[in-house]
Scaffold this motif. Structure first.
Motif, PDB file in Angstrom:
ATOM      1  N   ARG A 128      17.885  36.010  17.703  1.00 31.53           N
ATOM      2  CA  ARG A 128      15.877  35.401  18.062  1.00 31.53           C
ATOM      3  C   ARG A 128      16.723  34.919  19.080  1.00 31.53           C
ATOM      4  N   MET A 129      15.658  34.620  20.412  1.00 35.53           N
ATOM      5  CA  MET A 129      15.590  34.175  21.736  1.00 35.53           C
ATOM      6  C   MET A 129      14.872  33.553  22.299  1.00 35.53           C
ATOM      7  N   PHE A 130      14.098  32.197  21.853  1.00 32.74           N
ATOM      8  CA  PHE A 130      13.065  31.681  22.357  1.00 32.74           C
ATOM      9  C   PHE A 130      13.802  30.874  23.390  1.00 32.74           C
ATOM     10  N   THR A 131      11.706  31.119  24.029  1.00 34.94           N
ATOM     11  CA  THR A 131      11.929  30.257  25.316  1.00 34.94           C
ATOM     12  C   THR A 131      10.954  29.124  25.059  1.00 34.94           C
ATOM     13  N   GLU A 132      10.624  28.635  25.995  1.00 34.67           N
ATOM     14  CA  GLU A 132       9.883  27.078  26.364  1.00 34.67           C
ATOM     15  C   GLU A 132       8.187  27.759  25.530  1.00 34.67           C
ATOM     16  N   LYS A 133       7.872  28.667  26.050  1.00 30.12           N
ATOM     17  CA  LYS A 133       6.960  29.624  25.383  1.00 30.12           C
ATOM     18  C   LYS A 133       6.485  29.654  24.474  1.00 30.12           C
ATOM     19  N   TYR A 161       8.128  27.665  21.839  1.00 32.45           N
ATOM     20  CA  TYR A 161       8.490  26.249  21.699  1.00 32.45           C
ATOM     21  C   TYR A 161       7.151  25.912  21.635  1.00 32.45           C
ATOM     22  N   GLU A 162       6.373  25.925  22.284  1.00 31.93           N
ATOM     23  CA  GLU A 162       4.431  25.906  22.644  1.00 31.93           C
ATOM     24  C   GLU A 162       4.300  26.760  21.326  1.00 31.93           C
ATOM     25  N   TRP A 163       4.037  27.111  21.194  1.00 30.68           N
ATOM     26  CA  TRP A 163       3.871  28.757  19.955  1.00 30.68           C
ATOM     27  C   TRP A 163       3.521  27.430  18.974  1.00 30.68           C
ATOM     28  N   LEU A 164       5.242  27.061  18.276  1.00 29.15           N
ATOM     29  CA  LEU A 164       5.434  26.925  17.325  1.00 29.15           C
ATOM     30  C   LEU A 164       5.891  25.969  17.353  1.00 29.15           C
ATOM     31  N   LYS A 165       4.323  25.002  17.758  1.00 32.01           N
ATOM     32  CA  LYS A 165       3.973  23.300  18.033  1.00 32.01           C
ATOM     33  C   LYS A 165       2.588  23.665  17.479  1.00 32.01           C
ATOM     34  N   ILE A 207       5.995  34.450  13.843  1.00 30.44           N
ATOM     35  CA  ILE A 207       6.367  34.370  15.832  1.00 30.44           C
ATOM     36  C   ILE A 207       6.468  35.294  15.836  1.00 30.44           C
ATOM     37  N   PRO A 208       5.390  36.047  15.881  1.00 27.81           N
ATOM     38  CA  PRO A 208       5.942  37.823  16.253  1.00 27.81           C
ATOM     39  C   PRO A 208       6.656  38.235  18.108  1.00 27.81           C
ATOM     40  N   PHE A 209       6.498  37.217  18.674  1.00 28.43           N
ATOM     41  CA  PHE A 209       6.505  36.940  20.352  1.00 28.43           C
ATOM     42  C   PHE A 209       7.905  37.026  20.518  1.00 28.43           C
ATOM     43  N   VAL A 210       8.832  36.436  19.869  1.00 28.24           N
ATOM     44  CA  VAL A 210       9.847  36.101  20.172  1.00 28.24           C
ATOM     45  C   VAL A 210      11.180  37.151  20.479  1.00 28.24           C
TER      46      VAL A 210
END
Length: 161
Positions: A39-44, A46-50, A28-31
Motif C-alpha cells: 500500500r502506498m499512501f499520499t497526502e490526499k 491522509y486527508e481521507w483518513l482524517k 480506503i478504496p483509493f489507496v
C-alpha cells in the motif's frame, strides 16, 4: 510523496493493523499499491483518513462509513445524502455531549461530596445535609440522585414545576 502503512499509521497515531483492517473493509478504496502489492499512501489519503477518523469518533460504524464511501464514489448526486449524514452526526454528537455534561456534573458532585467527607473525617454530616445546605451548583445533581425530594415529589416533578 509516498508513505508506507507504518509511516501513515504513525502520522495518524493509529496502529498499522487499523489501516490494514480499513483496507479489507473497503474504507480506503483509493489507496494505490506498488508493483509488489505494498500500500502506498499520499497526502490526499491522509486527508481521507482524517475524515474517516472524524466519522468514527462521532460514533459512526465501519459499515456506515462504508456507506458514506459509496456515496462519495457515486459523485455529486449524493451530495444531499452526505450533508444529511453529517447533520445527523452533529446531532448525535450534541446528544452525547449533553450526556457527558450530566456525567461531569455527577462526578463534580461526588468529588465535592468526598472532599467534604474527607475534611470532616466521616461521611456522616455530608450524607445527611438537606438539599438547601448543599452548595447551589450541586443541588440539581443531588436532587436528580434522590428518588423523592424533601416534599415527597419525584425528581422529575421538581424540574417540571
Amino acid at each position: 510523496m509516498w508513505y508506507t502503512v507504518g509511516e501513515m499509521a504513525r502520522m495518524l497515531g493509529i496502529p498499522a493493523s487499523t489501516l490494514r483492517y480499513y483496507d479489507q473493509e473497503g474504507i480506503i478504496p483509493f489507496v494505490e499499491r506498488s508493483s509488489s502489492g505494498m500500500r502506498m499512501f499520499t497526502e490526499k489519503d491522509y486527508e481521507w483518513l482524517k475524515v474517516v477518523e472524524g466519522l468514527k469518533k462521532s460514533g459512526l460504524s465501519i459499515k456506515n462509513i462504508r456507506t458514506y464511501i459509496d456515496m462519495v464514489q457515486r459523485g455529486d448526486d449524493s451530495l444531499g445524502d452526505r450533508l444529511t449524514l453529517f447533520h445527523s452526526r452533529k446531532e448525535a454528537v450534541k446528544e452525547k455531549m449533553q450526556e457527558l455534561q450530566k456525567i461531569m456534573e455527577f462526578l463534580d458532585f461526588k468529588c465535592w461530596y468526598y472532599e467534604t467527607a474527607l475534611a470532616d473525617g466521616t461521611e456522616e454530616r455530608v450524607r445527611s445535609l438537606p438539599l438547601a445546605e448543599i452548595p447551589e451548583k450541586y443541588r440539581d445533581t443531588k436532587a436528580k440522585m434522590n428518588l423523592l425530594d424533601s416534599y415527597g415529589r419525584e425528581p422529575q416533578q421538581i424540574h417540571d414545576c
